[in-house]
Design an enzyme around this catalytic site. Sequence first.
Site, PDB file in Angstrom:
ATOM      1  N   GLY A  87      10.960  20.186 -46.037  1.00 14.12           N
ATOM      2  CA  GLY A  87       9.955  20.028 -47.088  1.00 14.12           C
ATOM      3  C   GLY A  87       8.557  20.262 -46.551  1.00 14.12           C
ATOM      4  CD  GLU A  88       4.770  22.984 -46.938  1.00 14.20           C
ATOM      5  OE1 GLU A  88       3.632  22.544 -46.668  1.00 14.20           O
ATOM      6  OE2 GLU A  88       5.379  23.805 -46.213  1.00 14.20           O
ATOM      7  CD  GLU A 104       1.149  14.069 -46.046  1.00 12.45           C
ATOM      8  OE1 GLU A 104       1.087  13.881 -44.823  1.00 12.45           O
ATOM      9  OE2 GLU A 104       2.157  13.780 -46.722  1.00 12.45           O
ATOM     10  CG  PHE A 105      -1.456  16.835 -42.185  1.00 16.40           C
ATOM     11  CD1 PHE A 105      -2.678  16.702 -42.811  1.00 16.40           C
ATOM     12  CD2 PHE A 105      -0.692  15.696 -41.955  1.00 16.40           C
ATOM     13  CE1 PHE A 105      -3.149  15.462 -43.191  1.00 16.40           C
ATOM     14  CE2 PHE A 105      -1.168  14.460 -42.336  1.00 16.40           C
ATOM     15  CZ  PHE A 105      -2.381  14.338 -42.960  1.00 16.40           C
ATOM     16  N   GLY A 106       1.479  20.371 -42.931  1.00 14.19           N
ATOM     17  CA  GLY A 106       2.340  21.435 -42.435  1.00 14.19           C
ATOM     18  C   GLY A 106       3.776  21.128 -42.811  1.00 14.19           C
ATOM     19  CB  VAL A 126       8.642  17.706 -43.218  1.00 14.80           C
ATOM     20  CG1 VAL A 126       9.368  16.528 -42.573  1.00 14.80           C
ATOM     21  CG2 VAL A 126       7.279  17.266 -43.731  1.00 14.80           C
ATOM     22  CE  LYS A 174       4.309  13.742 -42.755  1.00 14.34           C
ATOM     23  NZ  LYS A 174       3.599  12.586 -43.312  1.00 14.34           N
ATOM     24  CG  ASP A 208      -0.952   9.048 -52.788  1.00 21.31           C
ATOM     25  OD1 ASP A 208      -0.752   9.009 -54.027  1.00 21.31           O
ATOM     26  OD2 ASP A 208      -0.823  10.087 -52.123  1.00 21.31           O
TER      27      ASP A 208
HETATM   28  O1  30K Z   1      13.877  12.764 -43.945  1.00 22.64           O
HETATM   29  C1  30K Z   1      12.667  12.624 -44.017  1.00 22.64           C
HETATM   30  N1  30K Z   1      11.987  11.786 -43.205  1.00 22.64           N
HETATM   31  C2  30K Z   1      10.663  11.864 -43.501  1.00 22.64           C
HETATM   32  C3  30K Z   1       9.568  11.195 -42.957  1.00 22.64           C
HETATM   33  C4  30K Z   1      10.489  12.778 -44.539  1.00 22.64           C
HETATM   34  C5  30K Z   1       9.219  13.006 -45.057  1.00 22.64           C
HETATM   35  C6  30K Z   1       8.125  12.325 -44.526  1.00 22.64           C
HETATM   36  N2  30K Z   1       6.879  12.492 -45.043  1.00 22.64           N
HETATM   37  C7  30K Z   1       6.639  13.146 -46.311  1.00 22.64           C
HETATM   38  C8  30K Z   1       6.848  12.126 -47.412  1.00 22.64           C
HETATM   39  C9  30K Z   1       6.471  12.708 -48.774  1.00 22.64           C
HETATM   40  N3  30K Z   1       5.088  13.244 -48.772  1.00 22.64           N
HETATM   41  C10 30K Z   1       4.821  13.815 -50.101  1.00 22.64           C
HETATM   42  C11 30K Z   1       3.356  13.964 -50.392  1.00 22.64           C
HETATM   43  C12 30K Z   1       4.940  14.278 -47.723  1.00 22.64           C
HETATM   44  C13 30K Z   1       5.241  13.708 -46.371  1.00 22.64           C
HETATM   45  C14 30K Z   1       8.309  11.420 -43.469  1.00 22.64           C
HETATM   46  C15 30K Z   1      11.776  13.300 -44.904  1.00 22.64           C
HETATM   47  C16 30K Z   1      12.031  14.259 -45.942  1.00 22.64           C
HETATM   48  C17 30K Z   1      10.924  14.862 -46.697  1.00 22.64           C
HETATM   49  C18 30K Z   1      10.202  15.918 -46.151  1.00 22.64           C
HETATM   50  C19 30K Z   1       9.132  16.461 -46.847  1.00 22.64           C
HETATM   51  C20 30K Z   1       8.788  15.986 -48.103  1.00 22.64           C
HETATM   52  C21 30K Z   1       9.517  14.947 -48.670  1.00 22.64           C
HETATM   53  C22 30K Z   1      10.574  14.386 -47.959  1.00 22.64           C
HETATM   54  C23 30K Z   1      13.331  14.730 -46.367  1.00 22.64           C
HETATM   55  N4  30K Z   1      13.503  15.656 -47.312  1.00 22.64           N
HETATM   56  C24 30K Z   1      14.809  15.829 -47.505  1.00 22.64           C
HETATM   57  C25 30K Z   1      15.528  16.650 -48.377  1.00 22.64           C
HETATM   58  C26 30K Z   1      15.464  15.007 -46.640  1.00 22.64           C
HETATM   59  N5  30K Z   1      14.537  14.328 -45.945  1.00 22.64           N
HETATM   60  C27 30K Z   1      16.851  14.976 -46.596  1.00 22.64           C
HETATM   61  C28 30K Z   1      17.565  15.784 -47.470  1.00 22.64           C
HETATM   62  C29 30K Z   1      16.912  16.603 -48.330  1.00 22.64           C
HETATM   63  O2  30K Z   1      17.704  17.349 -49.154  1.00 22.64           O
HETATM   64  C30 30K Z   1      17.086  18.131 -50.151  1.00 22.64           C
END
Ligand code: 30K
Length: 500
Positions: free
Chosen positions: A296-297, A299-301, A303, A321, A414
């Site tokens: 995923g995305e 805030e700074f790059g 993930v 991140k 937030d």
């Molecule tokens: O496992 C994950 N651990 C994390 C720790 C994840 C994301 C963050 N920080 C983000 C939280 C949301 N925020 C939105 C403004 C941006 C920073 C810290 C994390 C994610 C994840 C990564 C990016 C955005 C949102 C969540 C994660 N995404 C997944 C998608 C996932 N884990 C596991 C499975 C999946 O399937 C679609």
Amino acid sequence: PPSAPRNVSFSLIGTQLNLWWQPPSDHGGRKDLTYTVFCQRCHFLSCEPCEAGVIFSPSASGLTKPAVDVDGLEAYTNYTFAVEARNGVSGMGPAPQRTAPAVWVAVGHAAPVTVSQFVLTQRDDSSLSVSWLAPRQRSRTSVEYEVMFFEKGEEARYTVKHLLEPNVTLTDLQPDTAYLLRVRSITPLGPGPYSPEQEFRTLPPDTGALSGGVIVTIIFGVLLFIGLLLGLFIFCRKQGRRRQARPDYNTSGFDREKVWLKPYVDLQPYDDPSRGVLEFTKELNVSCVTMENVIGEGEFGEVYRGSLRLPGKERIVVAIKTLKSTYSDSQWWNFLREATIMGQFNHPNIVRLEGVVTKRRPMMIITEYMENGALDTFLRENEEKFSPVQLVSMLQGIASGMTYLSEHNYVHRDLAARNILVTRSLQCKVSDFGLSRILENDAEGTYETKGGKIPIRWTAPEAIAHRIFTSASDVWSFGIVMWEVLSFGDKPYGNMTNQE
Ligand code: 30K
């Protein structure tokens, strides 16, 4: 033999389950159809038959009506229920599938129960001690009691006490006076109904003259008490001195116990932010970190999902991140700030920091991996798949994480479902720290006057109007999150514009 029952459904209130289903499409041409319900208690993927405490009414087998009530389930436990249809020739010869697909029931908090069987355990002219029967409790659910009492005929002047045990001592009462009390139990699901009023009377005042023997006993008692107090005082002073003399073993700052319930420390006071980061985070060697794929995305790059293998430890899955190479000063600062803040927290409902990489590029914040990703998308993708009890227990987790943050004087600013992450077992954890100045990359950060963007739909009026962000405004955002969760990720205020 009959075919399988169809469409097994259930409703769950607290720990009380009601199961019902539709009769099989094929009765086998007979009229002696009955049902049997099988119960299993599961932990992850291993299941075992339910214990004797689970009670089926009218019964678990030989049911003629397509419904059953189940009581005595344990809170925070998963069960499966399978329903089988039988008739007089079941078991003779090859049988078609006669068990409906099992339903999976995740029991959350227990509902509060009416308390009863009051007993007066002690009384004198100014106090009453009363105990009552604790509701049958087969679970680890936290139960509290609320006692409301007042002098008979003076209902308007009542007092309320909260207790953790099923008994109370009321003190400072009038002698020879009747008191009425009502009790109710409270679980995380809320309060139950009040018990019927119970009446108890204090004893008449004790006017008997004290005999010489009694006076001597009292004097001895008082002297003994003063002696004990003095002893305790001296002991405490010695302990205090010993503690002061002890050297501070851990100077690295990574001992999280030390910051327990202390206000968190912000990067602000450090001239060089990289020094602040060093105090509260662990710098990891890049060779221990493997990046796999983008999840995923941030805030700074981007993930990434990846793994971390620390020397002498098992490999663990982590989220990484990164800070994109084109970062601005403020992005760099906020990136370090998030790691510094996260590194000071230690709570099951706060995303855990494993460490940082700041000495190499790209810089990285390594945190725990959350198998179900962000809560808002997770709910939208699983619309209607969770029971209200499951949804409420997600919210309970978020509330507990937020309570922890506020106890450390941290204001999130937030809080929204998009910033909550979900584990495989549906545990919710708060993330996105350090954004409290500018919500640079949150798409919801729209309204902007001097001082940065604000996620209008999630923000309390005083924070929008005057930028007063406090734990109270975080509570407002929590209210919006409750709405998001119970609506399976709908947008707050729907199609209204931010201005509206
Ligand atoms: O496992 C994950 N651990 C994390 C720790 C994840 C994301 C963050 N920080 C983000 C939280 C949301 N925020 C939105 C403004 C941006 C920073 C810290 C994390 C994610 C994840 C990564 C990016 C955005 C949102 C969540 C994660 N995404 C997944 C998608 C996932 N884990 C596991 C499975 C999946 O399937 C679609």
